[in-house]
Scaffold this motif. Structure first.
Motif, short mmCIF file in Angstrom:
data_model
loop_
_atom_site.label_atom_id
_atom_site.label_comp_id
_atom_site.label_asym_id
_atom_site.label_seq_id
_atom_site.Cartn_x
_atom_site.Cartn_y
_atom_site.Cartn_z
N ILE A 69 0.84 -1.19 0.00
CA ILE A 69 0.00 0.00 0.00
C ILE A 69 0.88 1.24 0.00
O ILE A 69 1.89 1.31 0.70
CB ILE A 69 -0.90 0.05 1.26
CG1 ILE A 69 -1.65 -1.26 1.48
CG2 ILE A 69 -1.88 1.21 1.18
CD1 ILE A 69 -2.38 -1.30 2.81
N GLU A 70 0.44 2.24 -0.76
CA GLU A 70 1.09 3.55 -0.69
C GLU A 70 0.39 4.38 0.37
O GLU A 70 -0.82 4.60 0.32
CB GLU A 70 1.04 4.27 -2.03
CG GLU A 70 1.77 5.61 -1.99
CD GLU A 70 1.81 6.31 -3.34
OE1 GLU A 70 2.11 7.51 -3.36
OE2 GLU A 70 1.53 5.65 -4.36
N ILE A 71 1.17 4.84 1.35
CA ILE A 71 0.64 5.68 2.43
C ILE A 71 1.54 6.89 2.57
O ILE A 71 2.75 6.76 2.77
CB ILE A 71 0.61 4.91 3.78
CG1 ILE A 71 -0.19 3.61 3.65
CG2 ILE A 71 0.03 5.79 4.88
CD1 ILE A 71 -0.05 2.69 4.85
N ASP A 123 -9.18 0.44 1.24
CA ASP A 123 -9.27 0.53 -0.22
C ASP A 123 -8.53 -0.62 -0.89
O ASP A 123 -9.04 -1.25 -1.82
CB ASP A 123 -8.69 1.86 -0.71
CG ASP A 123 -9.56 3.05 -0.31
OD1 ASP A 123 -10.76 2.84 -0.01
OD2 ASP A 123 -9.05 4.19 -0.32
N ALA A 124 -7.32 -0.89 -0.40
CA ALA A 124 -6.51 -1.95 -1.01
C ALA A 124 -7.15 -3.32 -0.84
O ALA A 124 -7.06 -4.17 -1.73
CB ALA A 124 -5.11 -1.95 -0.39
N SER A 169 -6.45 3.65 3.46
CA SER A 169 -5.69 3.02 2.37
C SER A 169 -5.75 1.51 2.46
O SER A 169 -5.85 0.82 1.44
CB SER A 169 -4.24 3.51 2.40
OG SER A 169 -4.16 4.89 2.16
N GLN A 206 -5.00 8.01 7.04
CA GLN A 206 -4.57 7.55 5.72
C GLN A 206 -4.27 6.06 5.73
O GLN A 206 -4.61 5.34 4.78
CB GLN A 206 -3.32 8.31 5.27
CG GLN A 206 -3.56 9.71 4.77
CD GLN A 206 -2.29 10.31 4.19
OE1 GLN A 206 -1.64 9.72 3.33
NE2 GLN A 206 -1.91 11.48 4.69
N THR A 207 -3.63 5.60 6.79
CA THR A 207 -3.27 4.18 6.88
C THR A 207 -4.51 3.30 6.88
O THR A 207 -4.59 2.30 6.15
CB THR A 207 -2.44 3.93 8.15
OG1 THR A 207 -1.24 4.71 8.09
CG2 THR A 207 -2.07 2.47 8.29
#
Length: 285
Positions: A15-17, A101-102, A98, A94-95
């Motif tokens: 994941i991009e965080i 979503d992932a 995200s 955000q973490t």
């Protein structure tokens, strides 16, 4: 030879965080309504082992737990050694979002303890539309300092042992010895400075005094469960919080401390299951 195989499945998701890629570890069990579990400061998702293995819970819920970056089996991102780890409200939100979503997690019930109990209040304020309901364990708008954070990351102190020593008094007196020491073992294994970095959010940056009044439980139901024996988030702290949030529901759990899901998992289930049933029944009204 006695053998028992658990039905828990684990894996990793990339994941991009906050502009950095993270390899995040998660575990899941069961099927049905997603129940996303958020661990405490300085520990990891092993705290939810009993929930993942509860037939009463997993019969109707997909229990999902993940290790925050820097925690448990989720390693820090590349270049971590060049920066001091500090958890902020924005990074925390955000973490979580995200990861949802992932993993394509839609309309979950989010359950968080301690810093997780604080962040569900942030979620209620900023992203209520993403959740079916929110459950805060040991939730308060703020915490009064009761120890010096610098002790948590010093070269002359064993970091794991001092972290476990600090939280040991937060466990209720009725906890089974095995559950008590397993809870402390997770703290003994935390990375250097990670507990301290989490408490940056819990003790200062994530303070919600003057803001929790804006939580609208009409947008997302909020349930609060607080252990009787907790001096980090006292029953009085949660009672003050509940008074400020119209429509929230609070229950004080007798005999339990700061870590309900790991220190007293069976007693905790007697409180959690009725809350989940209430959420389900309210959804159909």
């Amino acid at each position: 030879m006695r053998v028992k195989k658990e039905a828990v499945v684990g894996g990793y998701v990339h994941i991009e965080i906050a502009g950095q890629m993270h390899r995040v570890y998660y575990e899941t069990a069961g099927a049905g309504q997603p129940l996303l579990c958020l661990h405490t400061a300085g520990s990891d998702s092993r705290q939810y082992r009993e929930l993942l293995n509860s037939e009463a819970l997993t019969a109707n819920h997909q229990v999902i737990c993940f290790d925050m970056p820097y925690h448990g089996k989720s390693s820090p991102p590349a270049g971590w050694e060049k920066h001091e780890y500090r958890l902020t409200s924005d990074l925390y939100l955000q973490t979580i979002l995200s990861f949802m979503d992932a993993m394509e997690i839609h309309n979950p019930i989010a359950l968080g303890c301690s810093i997780g109990g604080r962040v569900v209040l942030h979620l209620a304020l900023k992203h209520p539309e993403r959740f079916k309901a929110l459950i805060g364990l040991q939730s308060g708008a703020h915490v009064n300092p009761y120890y010096e954070l610098d002790w948590l990351h010093r070269p002359d102190v064993n970091g794991g042992e001092v972290c476990a020593g600090i939280v040991s008094g937060l466990i209720g007196p009725n906890a089974d010895s095995q559950d008590r020491w397993e809870t402390l073992w997770h703290y003994m294994q935390g990375g250097p400075g990670i507990f301290k970095g989490d408490l940056h959010f819990y003790k200062s940056e994530g303070d919600l005094r003057g803001m929790v009044q804006k939580i609208d439980t009409g947008k997302c139901p909020l349930h609060l469960l607080t252990g009787e024996y907790d001096y980090s988030c006292t029953p009085e702290d949660s009672q003050d919080l509940a008074r400020l949030i119209p429509g929230s529901h609070l229950e004080i759990m007798p005999g339990i401390g700061h870590f309900p899901m790991s220190e007293a998992p069976h007693a905790f289930m007697n409180h959690l299951l009725p809350v989940l049933q209430r959420i389900q029944s309210e959804q159909h009204k």
